[in-house]
Design an enzyme around this catalytic site. Structure first.
Site, PDB file in Angstrom:
ATOM      1  N   THR A 123       0.812  -1.208   0.000  1.00  0.00           N
ATOM      2  CA  THR A 123       0.000   0.000   0.000  1.00  0.00           C
ATOM      3  C   THR A 123       0.852   1.267   0.000  1.00  0.00           C
ATOM      4  OG1 THR A 123      -1.510   1.302   1.378  1.00  0.00           O
ATOM      5  CG2 THR A 123      -0.145  -0.291   2.511  1.00  0.00           C
ATOM      6  N   TYR A 147      -1.970   0.270  10.073  1.00  0.00           N
ATOM      7  CA  TYR A 147      -2.237  -0.412   8.801  1.00  0.00           C
ATOM      8  C   TYR A 147      -0.993  -0.385   7.910  1.00  0.00           C
ATOM      9  CZ  TYR A 147      -3.871  -1.106   4.056  1.00  0.00           C
ATOM     10  OH  TYR A 147      -3.992  -1.551   2.766  1.00  0.00           O
TER      11      TYR A 147
END
Ligand code: UDP
Length: 337
Positions: A123, A147
């Site tokens: 990501t 995250y």
């Protein structure tokens, strides 16, 4: 391996949003696919019928070992994981368990089972707040939430594992994924959407009555946050190309940004939605959301240089059109239920 040098591909999280599109892209390209998904956030119906399906957890080493052996799995595309950034802030251990610890176990199963290729959903959140935009892959990795940290830790594991064992990897760093399969076979279906284009699609279909604009005092042209939106089907295709490259070059790994290299502001996205529907949705200005960077735009020169991948749907109106078509489908389906 089945089919000459074409291994069976295990897709974890193949019942989820991006994973289900990857299954479509693989099956459309003629790959044999086995999906492993625990169906916590995914949907059984989202798995293309051309793929085999196993319900279970990626950290269940006995199960994964069995699936690798029985299906002759030679490559793993690993999408399973938790993806809600604000949730990762309030429940970090869930993210380190589901994204980092579970992947450690899956990697161990892959090494033991002799799997040669591994592609990981990473990501842009691994970069945190970038110093310069567009962002190159070698920019500093400084995640600002659990995250991003949970995904970056997995990238580190992959590099170490690939150096020690006969396996190569692709870490694909997604920017903002949106849209839906143009043929209407899958789309973003998870309840409680927070992503801008999905939220806007819900406003268009009456699932909500307005869209919030989280801050208009960012350091961008119109003051709203700028992101690089990539169509989920183009992203899925990037995985197929990455898989082919890993098989062709077993000594090479790939760490690649997945984006179009073009940013759009929140206002530009909402203008596109209004343009596509020809009917304005209500916008409400709200304060900034914690931890939102001004702008996240990929430098995508590496993926364009390393893979024959070329975007087919790099157009904001197309992304919005496909997202809206899928949202309409969900609303009609729920009305019938
Ligand atoms: N955003 C917004 N309203 C929303 C959802 C998002 O203004 O309802 C903004 C957000 O602040 C960011 C951009 O839209 O600038 C993209 O946010 P999203 O949650 O879609 O993805 P993120 O970039 O946070 O992963």
């Amino acid at each position: 391996m089945s089919d000459g040098n074409r291994p069976t591909v295990m897709v974890t999280g193949g019942a989820g949003y991006i994973g289900s599109h990857a299954v479509l892209a693989l099956a459309d390209a003629g790959w044999r696919v086995v999906v492993v998904d625990n169906l916590v956030t995914g949907f059984r119906w989202a798995v293309d019928p051309r793929a085999s399906f196993v319900e279970g957890a990626i950290e269940d080493a006995a199960l994964i070992g069995r699936v690798i052996a029985e299906h002759d799995v030679g490559a793993i595309l690993h999408f399973a994981g938790s993806v809600v950034v604000p949730e990762s802030v309030v429940d970090p251990l869930k993210y380190y368990r589901n994204n980092t610890v579970a992947t450690r176990s899956l990697l161990e199963s892959a090494v033991i089972g002799g799997v040669r290729h591994f592609i990981f959903s990473s990501t842009a959140a691994t970069y945190g707040i970038p110093e310069t935009v567009p962002i190159r892959e070698d920019a500093p990795k400084a995640p600002i939430n659990p995250y991003g940290a949970s995904k970056l830790m997995t990238e580190w594991m992959l590099a170490d594992v690939a150096a020690a064992h006969p396996i190569n990897y692709g870490a694909l760093r997604y920017f903002n994924v949106a849209g839906a399969d143009p043929a209407g076979r899958s789309g973003q279906s998870t309840a409680g959407a927070t992503h801008l284009i999905k939220v806007a699609a819900e406003a268009v279909t009456g699932v909500r009555d307005h869209v919030a604009i989280f801050g208009n005092d960012y350091n961008t042209l119109d003051g709203t946050g700028v992101r690089d939106y990539i169509h989920v089907s183009d992203l899925a295709d990037a995985h197929v190309h990455a898989l082919e490259a890993l098989i062709a070059n077993p000594g090479d790994n790939l760490t690649l940004n997945c984006g179009y290299g073009r940013g759009y502001s929140v206002i530009e996205v909402l203008d596109a939605v209004d343009r596509v529907t020809n009917r304005p949705i209500e916008r409400r200005l709200l304060p900034r959301r914690a931890g939102d960077p001004d702008a996240l735009v990929a430098d995508n020169s590496a993926i364009l240089a390393r893979l024959p991948w070329r975007p087919k749907r790099a157009d904001l109106d197309l992304i919005v059109t496909d997202a809206l078509r899928w949202q309409q489908h969900l609303v009609e389906r729920d009305a019938q239920a």
